[in-house]
Design a protein around this motif. Structure first.
Motif, PDB file in Angstrom:
ATOM      1  N   GLY A   1      11.611  60.806  -2.705  1.00 44.18           N
ATOM      2  CA  GLY A   1      11.224  59.956  -1.592  1.00 44.18           C
ATOM      3  C   GLY A   1      10.687  58.605  -2.001  1.00 44.18           C
ATOM      4  O   GLY A   1      10.448  57.735  -1.155  1.00 44.18           O
ATOM      5  N   GLY A   2      10.460  58.400  -3.298  1.00 47.80           N
ATOM      6  CA  GLY A   2       9.938  57.134  -3.791  1.00 47.80           C
ATOM      7  C   GLY A   2      11.004  56.065  -3.881  1.00 47.80           C
ATOM      8  O   GLY A   2      12.204  56.352  -3.868  1.00 47.80           O
ATOM      9  N   VAL A   3      10.554  54.829  -3.985  1.00 50.34           N
ATOM     10  CA  VAL A   3      11.490  53.705  -4.080  1.00 50.34           C
ATOM     11  C   VAL A   3      11.402  52.992  -5.430  1.00 50.34           C
ATOM     12  O   VAL A   3      12.302  52.235  -5.784  1.00 50.34           O
ATOM     13  N   ARG A   4      10.337  53.221  -6.172  1.00 47.91           N
ATOM     14  CA  ARG A   4      10.166  52.586  -7.481  1.00 47.91           C
ATOM     15  C   ARG A   4      10.232  53.630  -8.590  1.00 47.91           C
ATOM     16  O   ARG A   4       9.654  54.714  -8.454  1.00 47.91           O
ATOM     17  N   ALA A   5      10.905  53.275  -9.668  1.00 47.60           N
ATOM     18  CA  ALA A   5      11.001  54.195 -10.798  1.00 47.60           C
ATOM     19  C   ALA A   5       9.704  54.195 -11.601  1.00 47.60           C
ATOM     20  O   ALA A   5       9.067  53.152 -11.780  1.00 47.60           O
ATOM     21  N   LYS A   6       9.327  55.370 -12.088  1.00 49.49           N
ATOM     22  CA  LYS A   6       8.184  55.472 -12.999  1.00 49.49           C
ATOM     23  C   LYS A   6       8.555  54.927 -14.369  1.00 49.49           C
ATOM     24  O   LYS A   6       7.777  54.209 -14.999  1.00 49.49           O
ATOM     25  N   ARG A   7       9.735  55.294 -14.839  1.00 50.65           N
ATOM     26  CA  ARG A   7      10.278  54.794 -16.111  1.00 50.65           C
ATOM     27  C   ARG A   7      11.789  54.752 -15.989  1.00 50.65           C
ATOM     28  O   ARG A   7      12.390  55.513 -15.230  1.00 50.65           O
ATOM     29  N   VAL A   8      12.412  53.872 -16.757  1.00 52.49           N
ATOM     30  CA  VAL A   8      13.869  53.794 -16.809  1.00 52.49           C
ATOM     31  C   VAL A   8      14.297  53.960 -18.255  1.00 52.49           C
ATOM     32  O   VAL A   8      13.781  53.270 -19.150  1.00 52.49           O
ATOM     33  N   PHE A   9      15.244  54.876 -18.485  1.00 50.89           N
ATOM     34  CA  PHE A   9      15.679  55.194 -19.843  1.00 50.89           C
ATOM     35  C   PHE A   9      17.163  54.890 -20.016  1.00 50.89           C
ATOM     36  O   PHE A   9      17.922  54.825 -19.045  1.00 50.89           O
ATOM     37  N   ASN A  10      17.549  54.738 -21.280  1.00 52.38           N
ATOM     38  CA  ASN A  10      18.941  54.429 -21.598  1.00 52.38           C
ATOM     39  C   ASN A  10      19.814  55.667 -21.730  1.00 52.38           C
ATOM     40  O   ASN A  10      21.042  55.552 -21.717  1.00 52.38           O
ATOM     41  N   THR A  11      19.200  56.841 -21.889  1.00 53.14           N
ATOM     42  CA  THR A  11      19.972  58.077 -22.021  1.00 53.14           C
ATOM     43  C   THR A  11      19.401  59.141 -21.093  1.00 53.14           C
ATOM     44  O   THR A  11      18.193  59.158 -20.808  1.00 53.14           O
ATOM     45  N   PRO A  12      20.245  60.083 -20.627  1.00 52.94           N
ATOM     46  CA  PRO A  12      19.734  61.167 -19.776  1.00 52.94           C
ATOM     47  C   PRO A  12      18.785  62.088 -20.529  1.00 52.94           C
ATOM     48  O   PRO A  12      17.877  62.666 -19.931  1.00 52.94           O
ATOM     49  N   GLU A  13      18.998  62.213 -21.842  1.00 54.02           N
ATOM     50  CA  GLU A  13      18.132  63.084 -22.641  1.00 54.02           C
ATOM     51  C   GLU A  13      16.699  62.561 -22.652  1.00 54.02           C
ATOM     52  O   GLU A  13      15.742  63.335 -22.513  1.00 54.02           O
ATOM     53  N   GLU A  14      16.562  61.239 -22.815  1.00 48.18           N
ATOM     54  CA  GLU A  14      15.219  60.652 -22.807  1.00 48.18           C
ATOM     55  C   GLU A  14      14.540  60.843 -21.453  1.00 48.18           C
ATOM     56  O   GLU A  14      13.355  61.177 -21.376  1.00 48.18           O
ATOM     57  N   ALA A  15      15.304  60.646 -20.382  1.00 48.04           N
ATOM     58  CA  ALA A  15      14.741  60.810 -19.042  1.00 48.04           C
ATOM     59  C   ALA A  15      14.343  62.258 -18.786  1.00 48.04           C
ATOM     60  O   ALA A  15      13.271  62.527 -18.228  1.00 48.04           O
ATOM     61  N   SER A  16      15.189  63.199 -19.208  1.00 46.27           N
ATOM     62  CA  SER A  16      14.881  64.631 -19.014  1.00 46.27           C
ATOM     63  C   SER A  16      13.637  65.027 -19.786  1.00 46.27           C
ATOM     64  O   SER A  16      12.774  65.760 -19.271  1.00 46.27           O
ATOM     65  N   HIS A  17      13.519  64.573 -21.016  1.00 44.09           N
ATOM     66  CA  HIS A  17      12.353  64.906 -21.833  1.00 44.09           C
ATOM     67  C   HIS A  17      11.077  64.367 -21.192  1.00 44.09           C
ATOM     68  O   HIS A  17      10.038  65.048 -21.173  1.00 44.09           O
ATOM     69  N   TYR A  18      11.162  63.176 -20.638  1.00 50.15           N
ATOM     70  CA  TYR A  18       9.981  62.569 -19.996  1.00 50.15           C
ATOM     71  C   TYR A  18       9.543  63.393 -18.790  1.00 50.15           C
ATOM     72  O   TYR A  18       8.348  63.635 -18.571  1.00 50.15           O
ATOM     73  N   ILE A  19      10.522  63.832 -18.008  1.00 44.24           N
ATOM     74  CA  ILE A  19      10.198  64.629 -16.821  1.00 44.24           C
ATOM     75  C   ILE A  19       9.583  65.966 -17.224  1.00 44.24           C
ATOM     76  O   ILE A  19       8.568  66.403 -16.674  1.00 44.24           O
ATOM     77  N   ILE A  20      10.192  66.630 -18.200  1.00 39.82           N
ATOM     78  CA  ILE A  20       9.711  67.951 -18.631  1.00 39.82           C
ATOM     79  C   ILE A  20       8.290  67.874 -19.168  1.00 39.82           C
ATOM     80  O   ILE A  20       7.447  68.734 -18.875  1.00 39.82           O
TER      81      ILE A  20
END
Length: 291
Positions: free
Chosen positions: A233-252
């Protein structure tokens, strides 16, 4: 060029577009072409009678041409307006038309180039503007034996907003902005031009054999695909990553209630601004790979 009018612009606009005043004269290559990617120059020449352009996409170019009438009407005695200069260099015949040359009291020249552009553009450091003006400086000094002491872009901001000007210090404070352009040393200018001409020379030889020099990511204005960590539901990203692996690790590890939003990259110039994209094998291959 095949001109379409998909948005039913008034015939006056269509007529003006069909009656262009631009000509590079008898030169083999213009300053604009020197700066352009070699593949685009080659494809324009090869498919000049098949390129399709819509009138709506040419409107701002018309306003750019109209600015030249302002230059003629507003010139002073020390102004030289819209002079096309010619020279031979590195086995090429070169020409460039300079919007305004202002002769100073010491005999030197300040060059100005007028551009109808966006508020965003005048807030950036546009390398293509720097390159263009420095080629003009080289051309003036080479042809006229007159020292160039200053370079300026005069930006006419087509989307200027008074409200934005009041609220943002970095926003252009008037609809006309004068930008000083750094002047390179003479040898730097000449080496740059020689390098660009060598690229176009190689492209000429490649085109004879049916090959085209590929455009670089920078020339295609390529943007990579990125992966934004978003709160539902948010409109602003908390972080933006160059790879899906980096984004997944951040979320986990940090934000397990968040999700990944894929922001597709692209080749902005090819997709929206290149008239020869339909004839470009590099772009067609890219399209096939995406699908």
């Amino acid at each position: 060029m095949i001109l379409t009018n998909k948005h039913n612009l008034p015939q006056t606009f269509v007529n003006v577009i069909q009656r262009p005043t631009y000509s590079k004269g008898s030169s083999e290559i213009s300053v604009t072409e020197i700066l352009s990617p070699p593949q685009i120059v080659q494809l324009r020449r090869q498919y000049s009678d098949q390129i399709e352009v819509d009138a709506a996409d040419q409107v701002w170019s018309l306003f750019g041409s109209a600015v030249h009438n302002i230059l003629q009407h507003g010139k002073d005695d020390n102004h030289v307006v819209e002079e096309r200069l010619f020279t031979q260099f590195n086995n090429w015949s070169i020409s460039g038309q300079i919007d305004l040359q202002e002769y100073q009291t010491d005999g030197s020249v300040v060059i100005s180039d007028y551009k109808v552009t966006s508020a965003w553009a005048v807030q950036q450091e546009k390398t293509e503007w720097i390159d263009q003006l420095n080629i003009y400086a080289w051309l003036v000094e080479r042809v006229k034996s007159v020292p160039v002491t200053g370079l300026k872009i005069v930006g006419i901001v087509r989307d200027w907003s008074r409200r934005e000007a009041v609220n943002k210090e970095t926003y252009p404070q008037a609809p006309v902005v004068v930008i000083d352009i750094p002047l390179w040393e003479g040898l730097v200018r000449e080496n740059y031009i020689r390098d660009r001409l060598n690229m176009h020379n190689e492209a000429n030889f490649s085109a004879v054999s049916g090959e085209m020099p590929a455009c670089t990511p920078e020339e295609m204005w390529e943007k990579p695909t990125t992966y934004a960590v978003m709160k539902p539901g948010g409109v602003r990203a908390k972080r933006v990553f160059n790879t899906p692996e980096e984004a997944s690790h951040y979320i986990i590890t940090k934000l397990p209630d968040h999700k990944i939003e894929v922001r597709e990259g692209g080749r902005t110039r090819c997709e929206s601004f290149c008239q020869v994209a339909p004839f470009c094998e590099q772009y067609q291959r890219y399209q096939r790979e995406k699908s």
